[in-house]
Design a protein around this motif. Structure first.
Motif, PDB file in Angstrom:
ATOM      1  N   TRP A  61       0.837  -1.203   0.000  1.00  0.00           N
ATOM      2  CA  TRP A  61       0.000   0.000   0.000  1.00  0.00           C
ATOM      3  C   TRP A  61       0.868   1.248   0.000  1.00  0.00           C
ATOM      4  O   TRP A  61       0.687   2.142  -0.823  1.00  0.00           O
ATOM      5  CB  TRP A  61      -0.929  -0.010   1.223  1.00  0.00           C
ATOM      6  CG  TRP A  61      -1.901   1.142   1.251  1.00  0.00           C
ATOM      7  CD1 TRP A  61      -1.607   2.463   1.449  1.00  0.00           C
ATOM      8  CD2 TRP A  61      -3.313   1.071   1.045  1.00  0.00           C
ATOM      9  NE1 TRP A  61      -2.739   3.223   1.394  1.00  0.00           N
ATOM     10  CE2 TRP A  61      -3.808   2.396   1.146  1.00  0.00           C
ATOM     11  CE3 TRP A  61      -4.213   0.037   0.793  1.00  0.00           C
ATOM     12  CZ2 TRP A  61      -5.158   2.696   1.022  1.00  0.00           C
ATOM     13  CZ3 TRP A  61      -5.556   0.349   0.658  1.00  0.00           C
ATOM     14  CH2 TRP A  61      -6.020   1.655   0.769  1.00  0.00           C
ATOM     15  N   SER A  62       1.832   1.311   0.929  1.00  0.00           N
ATOM     16  CA  SER A  62       2.635   2.543   0.941  1.00  0.00           C
ATOM     17  C   SER A  62       3.509   2.651  -0.305  1.00  0.00           C
ATOM     18  O   SER A  62       3.865   3.748  -0.712  1.00  0.00           O
ATOM     19  CB  SER A  62       3.477   2.710   2.216  1.00  0.00           C
ATOM     20  OG  SER A  62       3.670   1.512   2.862  1.00  0.00           O
ATOM     21  N   ALA A  63       3.834   1.524  -0.919  1.00  0.00           N
ATOM     22  CA  ALA A  63       4.685   1.589  -2.107  1.00  0.00           C
ATOM     23  C   ALA A  63       3.911   2.021  -3.350  1.00  0.00           C
ATOM     24  O   ALA A  63       4.429   2.741  -4.197  1.00  0.00           O
ATOM     25  CB  ALA A  63       5.336   0.233  -2.350  1.00  0.00           C
ATOM     26  N   TYR A  64       2.657   1.550  -3.451  1.00  0.00           N
ATOM     27  CA  TYR A  64       1.938   1.757  -4.709  1.00  0.00           C
ATOM     28  C   TYR A  64       0.802   2.770  -4.660  1.00  0.00           C
ATOM     29  O   TYR A  64       0.405   3.295  -5.688  1.00  0.00           O
ATOM     30  CB  TYR A  64       1.401   0.422  -5.234  1.00  0.00           C
ATOM     31  CG  TYR A  64       2.502  -0.444  -5.782  1.00  0.00           C
ATOM     32  CD1 TYR A  64       3.049  -0.182  -7.037  1.00  0.00           C
ATOM     33  CD2 TYR A  64       3.014  -1.506  -5.050  1.00  0.00           C
ATOM     34  CE1 TYR A  64       4.071  -0.960  -7.541  1.00  0.00           C
ATOM     35  CE2 TYR A  64       4.037  -2.288  -5.546  1.00  0.00           C
ATOM     36  CZ  TYR A  64       4.561  -2.016  -6.795  1.00  0.00           C
ATOM     37  OH  TYR A  64       5.572  -2.770  -7.292  1.00  0.00           O
ATOM     38  N   ALA A  65       0.248   3.001  -3.464  1.00  0.00           N
ATOM     39  CA  ALA A  65      -0.886   3.918  -3.410  1.00  0.00           C
ATOM     40  C   ALA A  65      -0.461   5.291  -3.923  1.00  0.00           C
ATOM     41  O   ALA A  65       0.642   5.757  -3.619  1.00  0.00           O
ATOM     42  CB  ALA A  65      -1.402   4.014  -1.978  1.00  0.00           C
TER      43      ALA A  65
ATOM     44  N   MET B 122      -1.142   4.883 -11.765  1.00  0.00           N
ATOM     45  CA  MET B 122      -1.577   3.677 -12.467  1.00  0.00           C
ATOM     46  C   MET B 122      -3.016   3.362 -12.075  1.00  0.00           C
ATOM     47  O   MET B 122      -3.354   3.390 -10.889  1.00  0.00           O
ATOM     48  CB  MET B 122      -0.724   2.467 -12.037  1.00  0.00           C
ATOM     49  CG  MET B 122       0.675   2.422 -12.610  1.00  0.00           C
ATOM     50  SD  MET B 122       1.443   0.859 -12.156  1.00  0.00           S
ATOM     51  CE  MET B 122       1.986   1.192 -10.504  1.00  0.00           C
ATOM     52  N   PHE B 123      -3.825   3.029 -13.035  1.00  0.00           N
ATOM     53  CA  PHE B 123      -5.195   2.569 -12.802  1.00  0.00           C
ATOM     54  C   PHE B 123      -5.881   3.307 -11.653  1.00  0.00           C
ATOM     55  O   PHE B 123      -5.875   4.510 -11.555  1.00  0.00           O
ATOM     56  CB  PHE B 123      -5.234   1.066 -12.525  1.00  0.00           C
ATOM     57  CG  PHE B 123      -4.380   0.285 -13.463  1.00  0.00           C
ATOM     58  CD1 PHE B 123      -4.687   0.240 -14.826  1.00  0.00           C
ATOM     59  CD2 PHE B 123      -3.248  -0.377 -13.015  1.00  0.00           C
ATOM     60  CE1 PHE B 123      -3.901  -0.473 -15.701  1.00  0.00           C
ATOM     61  CE2 PHE B 123      -2.460  -1.084 -13.894  1.00  0.00           C
ATOM     62  CZ  PHE B 123      -2.782  -1.145 -15.240  1.00  0.00           C
ATOM     63  N   LEU B 124      -6.443   2.503 -10.733  1.00  0.00           N
ATOM     64  CA  LEU B 124      -7.161   3.093  -9.619  1.00  0.00           C
ATOM     65  C   LEU B 124      -6.235   3.556  -8.509  1.00  0.00           C
ATOM     66  O   LEU B 124      -6.653   4.237  -7.586  1.00  0.00           O
ATOM     67  CB  LEU B 124      -8.128   2.046  -9.040  1.00  0.00           C
ATOM     68  CG  LEU B 124      -9.305   1.699  -9.942  1.00  0.00           C
ATOM     69  CD1 LEU B 124     -10.035   0.479  -9.397  1.00  0.00           C
ATOM     70  CD2 LEU B 124     -10.256   2.882 -10.040  1.00  0.00           C
ATOM     71  N   LEU B 125      -4.970   3.167  -8.619  1.00  0.00           N
ATOM     72  CA  LEU B 125      -4.053   3.450  -7.523  1.00  0.00           C
ATOM     73  C   LEU B 125      -3.943   4.942  -7.229  1.00  0.00           C
ATOM     74  O   LEU B 125      -3.658   5.343  -6.114  1.00  0.00           O
ATOM     75  CB  LEU B 125      -2.659   2.885  -7.838  1.00  0.00           C
ATOM     76  CG  LEU B 125      -2.554   1.363  -7.819  1.00  0.00           C
ATOM     77  CD1 LEU B 125      -1.159   0.932  -8.229  1.00  0.00           C
ATOM     78  CD2 LEU B 125      -2.888   0.829  -6.433  1.00  0.00           C
ATOM     79  N   ARG B 126      -4.169   5.759  -8.290  1.00  0.00           N
ATOM     80  CA  ARG B 126      -4.001   7.181  -8.021  1.00  0.00           C
ATOM     81  C   ARG B 126      -5.073   7.712  -7.082  1.00  0.00           C
ATOM     82  O   ARG B 126      -4.926   8.767  -6.502  1.00  0.00           O
ATOM     83  CB  ARG B 126      -3.904   7.996  -9.318  1.00  0.00           C
ATOM     84  CG  ARG B 126      -5.048   7.997 -10.230  1.00  0.00           C
ATOM     85  CD  ARG B 126      -4.757   8.867 -11.465  1.00  0.00           C
ATOM     86  NE  ARG B 126      -3.920   8.234 -12.485  1.00  0.00           N
ATOM     87  CZ  ARG B 126      -4.381   7.350 -13.386  1.00  0.00           C
ATOM     88  NH1 ARG B 126      -5.637   6.993 -13.394  1.00  0.00           N
ATOM     89  NH2 ARG B 126      -3.588   6.839 -14.280  1.00  0.00           N
ATOM     90  N   GLU B 127      -6.127   6.951  -6.897  1.00  0.00           N
ATOM     91  CA  GLU B 127      -7.169   7.368  -5.942  1.00  0.00           C
ATOM     92  C   GLU B 127      -6.752   7.108  -4.493  1.00  0.00           C
ATOM     93  O   GLU B 127      -7.373   7.582  -3.564  1.00  0.00           O
ATOM     94  CB  GLU B 127      -8.479   6.602  -6.196  1.00  0.00           C
ATOM     95  CG  GLU B 127      -8.969   6.616  -7.634  1.00  0.00           C
ATOM     96  CD  GLU B 127      -9.278   8.032  -8.098  1.00  0.00           C
ATOM     97  OE1 GLU B 127      -9.724   8.827  -7.240  1.00  0.00           O
ATOM     98  OE2 GLU B 127      -9.063   8.337  -9.292  1.00  0.00           O
ATOM     99  N   LEU B 128      -5.738   6.277  -4.307  1.00  0.00           N
ATOM    100  CA  LEU B 128      -5.388   5.872  -2.943  1.00  0.00           C
ATOM    101  C   LEU B 128      -4.312   6.778  -2.371  1.00  0.00           C
ATOM    102  O   LEU B 128      -3.459   7.295  -3.092  1.00  0.00           O
ATOM    103  CB  LEU B 128      -4.880   4.425  -2.933  1.00  0.00           C
ATOM    104  CG  LEU B 128      -5.851   3.387  -3.495  1.00  0.00           C
ATOM    105  CD1 LEU B 128      -5.180   2.015  -3.517  1.00  0.00           C
ATOM    106  CD2 LEU B 128      -7.126   3.346  -2.665  1.00  0.00           C
TER     107      LEU B 128
END
Ligand SMILES: Nc1ncnc2c1ncn2[C@@H]1O[C@H](COP(=O)(O)OP(=O)(O)OP(=O)(O)O)[C@@H](O)[C@H]1O
Ligand SMILES: [Mg+2]
Lengths: 237, 314
Positions: B267-271, B275-281
């Motif tokens: 989570w801390s690496a990719y949120a 990319m895809f929905l990750l930019r919402e996190l």
């Protein structure tokens, strides 16, 4: 000589509900004593009260002359009393062998002879040695409960309805095992039974418990002959 | 790809620490059916005992080395075990047999007591230590990325696996372990067979606390900091790990720990990445992820991944 086990005017209760009301029972060394009574009479409560669970509210429990009324549960067991309790209470996620070993491990005795005794009394247990306790049939669990209780080489064995739910042939096997143990090793037995006919034939002496009170006592043969026993506990035959 | 692998390694190392703590939650739950809310704070105490030991050793002139680390680990396990034992004696045993919520409330009380005790005696600010275990091993590198395992991560994995191996042997193959399992399955019956069940429960707390001390020491070595509140968040995550793995299941505790460690790290690496929905996190919400998993597990998978669901005749 005083009795091996003596309940002296014992009262026992769950919350406000009294299950035993001034019960006096004696079991002498080398005897088989049976306790019969209807559902809810307080038979299991009597056996558990010997172990202090529930604790006697009044009266005393003596074992081999020692007052064990207030002793912790495990110390009462270590004094030399074992129980195959109501519901059998097999450890469901332990193998048959481990269940048996549990019976010996708090006593520092060699489990070897106990295992051998259990497997001789109940060859079925040997066949199922590695099976998990929770998956045994009811009868096998009963055999295991008795075998486990014997592992600590107790001087007094308490049995709570060993015949419950078992086929007549198995019941006969268990009763004859009790007799053999008593005759050959001098084991003292207090046996709670619904199966009054066979229990009274097996026992040297018997007590009748009705709603928390002892109403009758005598030898097995005496009670078998009494009409009120025949009517209430033996059916009509 | 290399980045992902690196995160995986980081996640496993963190997850091991959660797993060690989760085992303590699961053991206590198994044997007395209560959630020991003070267990996270026992972990914190373990970290502080190690911190103090390291400071004492270094002022005593003991250079940091494997011997010193091992010594600190053992000291921390011993002293923290004493705390675990005391918590049970003071706060839980007297309440045995009272209503179900009583020990739970008492546990929360114990958690507050431990936190305040450490806050008063050690101060409210986070205390740092000098890095003790340094260095790393590069596994792979190429096109600007490299994957490496730090010596610290290797230590975490090796120590955790060694400790859990000993612990597993204890539970499955010793008389003590058998007594613990008996108490878990039917405490009254264990007593009828002459087992001193109070003593067995005490030992369970001692072992759980010793494992938490190992976790506390590793955490301290890895992150170089200890503060009086660290047991709360880490405790919640380890508790989540225990629930996710199936409360009562020892392998489940480790599995749950690894999963929580991985999820948090990933989570801390990719949120927030593009990319895809990750930019919402939001990467700052990694702790929220743990709580979300806790809630989702409780709703959809209450017996956990490795929890019991078999049919038993009892
Ligand atoms: N844990 C308990 N809490 C409250 N009441 C109980 C408890 N256990 C037993 N009782 C009550 O105490 C009385 C005696 O129960 P006990 O189990 O001793 O009877 P029993 O003679 O063994 O009956 P059975 O033949 O059905 O096994 C019953 O009225 C029962 O409902
Ligand atoms: Mg009964």
């Amino acid at each position: 000589m005083s009795a091996m086990l003596q309940l002296d005017n014992v009262t026992s209760a769950y919350g406000a509900v009294e299950a035993l009301r001034g019960v006096s029972v004696e079991v002498n060394k080398g005897e088989i004593v049976t306790l019969i009574g209807a559902n809810g009479a307080g038979k299991s409560t009597l056996l558990m009260t010997i172990f202090g669970s529930p604790r006697a509210r009044a009266g005393r429990v003596l074992f081999e002359g020692r007052d064990i009324t207030a002793m912790p549960l495990h110390e009462i067991a270590r004094a030399g009393i074992a129980q195959a309790p109501e519901g059998r209470r097999i450890f469901p996620r332990m193998s048959v062998r481990e269940n048996l070993l549990m019976g010996a491990q708090a006593f520092g005795v060699d489990p070897g002879p106990g295992l051998e005794q259990a497997f001789t009394l109940f060859p079925r247990l040997k066949e199922r040695e590695t099976q998990r306790g929770g998956t045994l049939s009811g009868g096998e669990q009963q055999m295991l409960a008795i075998g486990r209780a014997l592992m600590s080489r107790p001087r007094l064995l308490l049995l709570d309805e060993p015949s419950l739910g078992l086929a007549p042939l198995v019941v006969r096997g268990i009763f004859s095992a009790i007799r053999t143990l008593n005759e050959q090793t001098g084991l003292t037995v207090l046996l709670v039974e619904q199966n009054a006919n066979q229990a009274l034939r097996l026992a040297h002496r018997a007590y009748v418990l009705v709603t928390g009170r002892i109403t009758l006592e005598g030898t097995g043969a005496e009670l078998l002959a009494r009409p009120e026993i025949r009517d209430a506990y033996l059916g009509t035959h | 790809m290399a980045y992902a692998l690196q995160q995986l390694i980081n996640g496993v190392a963190l997850g091991m620490i959660y797993g060690l703590i989760a085992v303590g939650y699961t053991m206590v739950y198994g044997i007395i059916g209560m959630i020991n809310f003070a267990h996270g704070d026992i972990f914190m105490v373990g970290a502080f005992v190690s911190l103090i030991s390291f400071v004492l050793l270094s002022t005593g002139g003991w250079a940091a080395g494997p011997g010193a680390v091992l010594l600190v680990l053992l000291i921390s396990m011993a002293i923290t075990a004493l705390y675990g034992w005391s918590v049970e004696r003071i706060a839980y045993r007297p309440l045995r047999g009272s209503f179900r919520l009583a020990p739970l409330i008492s546990a929360i009380g114990m958690s507050i007591v431990l936190q305040n005790f450490v806050q008063v005696s050690q101060g409210a600010r986070a205390k740092p230590i000098e890095p003790v275990i340094r260095g790393s091993v590069e596994l792979w590198h190429g096109n600007g990325f490299s994957v490496s395992v730090s010596t610290m991560q290797i230590v975490i994995v090796v120590v955790t696996l060694a400790v859990l191996a000993v612990f597993t042997w204890l539970v499955t193959s010793t008389k003590l372990g058998r007594a613990m399992r008996a108490c878990e399955q039917d405490r009254k019956m264990a007593g009828l067979l002459g087992i001193d069940t109070d003593r067995t429960i005490s030992i369970t707390f001692v072992i759980g606390a010793a494992l938490a001390a190992v976790a506390g020491t590793l955490y301290l070595l890895r992150y170089g900091l200890a503060d009086f509140f660290m047991g709360f968040i880490v405790g919640v995550k380890a508790f989540t790990a225990a629930v996710l793995g199936g409360v009562g299941s020892l392998p489940g505790a480790l599995l749950g720990g690894l999963l929580i460690g991985l999820i948090e790290t990933l989570w801390s690496a990719y949120a927030g990445q593009d990319m895809f929905l990750l930019r919402e996190l939001n990467p700052a919400y990694k702790d929220v992820a743990a709580f979300a998993i806790l809630i989702a597990t409780l709703i959809f998978l209450p017996s956990g991944l490795l929890g019991r669901a078999e049919v038993e005749k009892v």
